[in-house]
Each structure stands twice: as structure tokens, then as C-alpha cells.
Design an enzyme around this catalytic site. Structure first.
Site, PDB file in Angstrom:
ATOM      1  N   VAL A 141       0.837  -1.198   0.000  1.00 36.87           N
ATOM      2  CA  VAL A 141       0.000   0.000   0.000  1.00 36.87           C
ATOM      3  C   VAL A 141       0.872   1.248   0.000  1.00 36.87           C
ATOM      4  CG1 VAL A 141      -1.970  -1.126   1.094  1.00 36.87           C
ATOM      5  CG2 VAL A 141      -0.228  -0.052   2.519  1.00 36.87           C
ATOM      6  N   CYS A 142       0.245   2.344  -0.378  1.00 44.00           N
ATOM      7  CA  CYS A 142       0.912   3.642  -0.469  1.00 44.00           C
ATOM      8  C   CYS A 142       1.696   3.906   0.814  1.00 44.00           C
ATOM      9  CB  CYS A 142      -0.137   4.723  -0.687  1.00 44.00           C
ATOM     10  SG  CYS A 142       0.545   6.364  -0.930  1.00 44.00           S
ATOM     11  N   PRO A 143       2.933   4.323   0.685  1.00 48.23           N
ATOM     12  CA  PRO A 143       3.686   4.749  -0.491  1.00 48.23           C
ATOM     13  C   PRO A 143       4.597   3.668  -1.083  1.00 48.23           C
ATOM     14  CG  PRO A 143       4.897   5.430   1.436  1.00 48.23           C
ATOM     15  CD  PRO A 143       3.656   4.693   1.931  1.00 48.23           C
TER      16      PRO A 143
END
Length: 84
Positions: free
Chosen positions: A21-23
Site C-alpha cells: 500500500v501507499c507509499p
């Protein structure tokens, strides 16, 4: 998110960012860009929907070409050509 362009023939580096997941997906992409030569293509597969926003912005900001972006189900696939 399907474009009518064709997939590039040669992939110089493949990234599997599924489950990240981000980042993290963009961090992996940033590292991969440093590892390939100008003009070479990176393929990235991700499952994080935020990559639909983040990968195009990454390419625009750093001047790389987003050759193709496509999605199927919950997977997003990107082909990025490193700028010269």
C-alpha cells in the site's frame, strides 16, 4: 482505466507490488527507475487503487513516459519508459 495503446514488447524490469500500500509501490518504482537505462521499460503490477493516481503523477513529475496503464479486476498494471 484501459488505454488503446499496445503493451511494449520488451520489459527490462518487472515489479510485483501486489499487496503493498501507499507509499510502497511508488517507492519500489522509484528504486527500479534508478536500476534501468534510459529508454528501458518497467512493468509494475499493483493492487493498491491509489497507484491509479500516484503512478501517473510520478511519471509526470519526473518526466518518464507512462506507456500504458490498464486494470483487470483488482490488479493494476503499468508500463513506464525511463526518460533520457
Amino acid at each position: 482505466m484501459s488505454d488503446h495503446k499496445e503493451r511494449p514488447g520488451t520489459i527490462h524490469k518487472a515489479l510485483d507490488a501486489r499487496g503493498l500500500v501507499c507509499p510502497e509501490p511508488v517507492m519500489l518504482l522509484h528504486r527500479a527507475v534508478r536500476e534501468v537505462a534510459a529508454g528501458e521499460v518497467i512493468e509494475m503490477i499493483a493492487t493498491d487503487p491509489s497507484t491509479e493516481r500516484d503512478v501517473p503523477k510520478f511519471c509526470l513529475f519526473l518526466g518518464h513516459e507512462l506507456v500504458l496503464e490498464e486494470s483487470e479486476g483488482e490488479e493494476y498494471r503499468y508500463y513506464i519508459r525511463k526518460s533520457g
